[in-house]
Design a protein around this motif. Structure first.
Motif, short mmCIF file in Angstrom:
data_model
loop_
_atom_site.label_atom_id
_atom_site.label_comp_id
_atom_site.label_asym_id
_atom_site.label_seq_id
_atom_site.Cartn_x
_atom_site.Cartn_y
_atom_site.Cartn_z
N GLU A 145 -4.00 -3.45 -10.83
CA GLU A 145 -4.05 -2.55 -9.68
C GLU A 145 -2.73 -1.78 -9.53
O GLU A 145 -2.73 -0.61 -9.16
N LEU A 166 -2.48 2.31 -9.60
CA LEU A 166 -1.89 3.06 -8.50
C LEU A 166 -0.76 3.96 -8.98
O LEU A 166 -0.61 5.08 -8.51
N ALA A 194 -5.28 1.72 -0.71
CA ALA A 194 -5.30 0.87 -1.90
C ALA A 194 -4.05 0.00 -1.92
O ALA A 194 -2.95 0.48 -1.68
N ASN A 195 -4.24 -1.28 -2.20
CA ASN A 195 -3.10 -2.17 -2.23
C ASN A 195 -2.99 -2.87 -3.58
O ASN A 195 -3.90 -2.82 -4.40
N SER A 208 0.86 -1.19 0.00
CA SER A 208 0.00 0.00 0.00
C SER A 208 0.90 1.24 0.00
O SER A 208 1.14 1.85 1.05
N THR A 217 -9.70 7.09 0.82
CA THR A 217 -9.75 5.65 0.57
C THR A 217 -8.52 5.17 -0.20
O THR A 217 -8.00 4.08 0.05
N GLN A 218 -8.04 5.99 -1.12
CA GLN A 218 -6.91 5.58 -1.96
C GLN A 218 -5.64 5.34 -1.14
O GLN A 218 -4.77 4.58 -1.57
N GLU A 262 -15.70 5.35 1.84
CA GLU A 262 -15.89 5.48 0.40
C GLU A 262 -16.65 6.76 0.08
O GLU A 262 -17.24 7.39 0.96
#
Length: 201
Positions: free
Chosen positions: A192, A196, A185-186, A102, A181-182, A131
């Motif tokens: 993904e 990112l 993010a993983n 992350s 939220t970001q 969210e």
């Protein structure tokens, strides 16, 4: 208040990364550098020292200049096994945990979790994310815990249970909701990772 030098940071890099084809996720390039470097950069100003929990490629992690500790069981038992290894190696009153994948983790993660821990005299405080539609999701691998929870976790694992939320329910715990939220993010898939990188730039 809890100062940063009272906290040891634990970066979890001990998983199988099956959805990434078994590649060691902490070593995957993110903007040209291994993901583990992003985690270290984001975490190092929030803690006194850093430990890396890894179960393979130990020498590659060790070159980043932080102690590398392995799970006691060689079967990739998940984050609680990493927590347990970290608690046993930790010499500070508190431990702050984060996964290696992350790279946008909050720069105020430690301070906000610490403020909540002091406010309610909790044993463990974990992050949650909100969210855009208002839904709140627990992010349990981002947490601050008292290192005296070592025995509690060891007893829990001896029962054969590896569910992180079940252990949390046995503790006096709380959560802090982050709007970004970001930040949590993983990277689980190549898609993904690409998304990112684009978001970071």
């Amino acid at each position: 208040m809890i100062s940063s030098d009272q906290i040891t940071g634990l970066i979890l890099a001990g998983g199988r990364a099956q959805r990434m084809g078994g590649i060691d996720k902490g070593l995957i390039p993110f903007l040209g550098k291994p993901l583990i470097e992003s985690a270290i950069t984001r975490l190092k100003h929030q803690v006194g020292l850093i430990l890396i929990n890894a179960n393979r490629n130990i020498t590659k992690y060790a070159i980043h200049g932080h102690p590398v500790i392995m799970d006691e069981t060689p079967d990739f038992s998940g984050p609680l096994a990493g927590f347990s290894a970290g608690l046993k190696a930790c010499n500070t009153p508190y431990m702050l945990t984060t996964p290696c994948d992350s790279p946008l983790l909050p720069k105020d993660l430690g301070s906000r979790l610490a403020a909540e821990m002091v406010h309610g005299d909790f044993e463990l405080v974990y992050a949650s994310s909100k969210e855009a539609d208002g839904r709140v999701w627990a992010q349990p691998v981002f947490c601050l815990m008292r290192t005296n929870l070592n025995k509690s976790l060891e007893t829990f694992l001896q029962k054969g249970d590896l569910k992180i939320d079940r252990w949390f329910k046995e503790l006096k715990s709380s959560t802090v909701v982050f709007d970004d939220t970001q930040a949590f993010a993983n990277v689980n898939t190549p898609e993904e990772l690409k998304a990112l990188e684009e978001a970071f730039v």
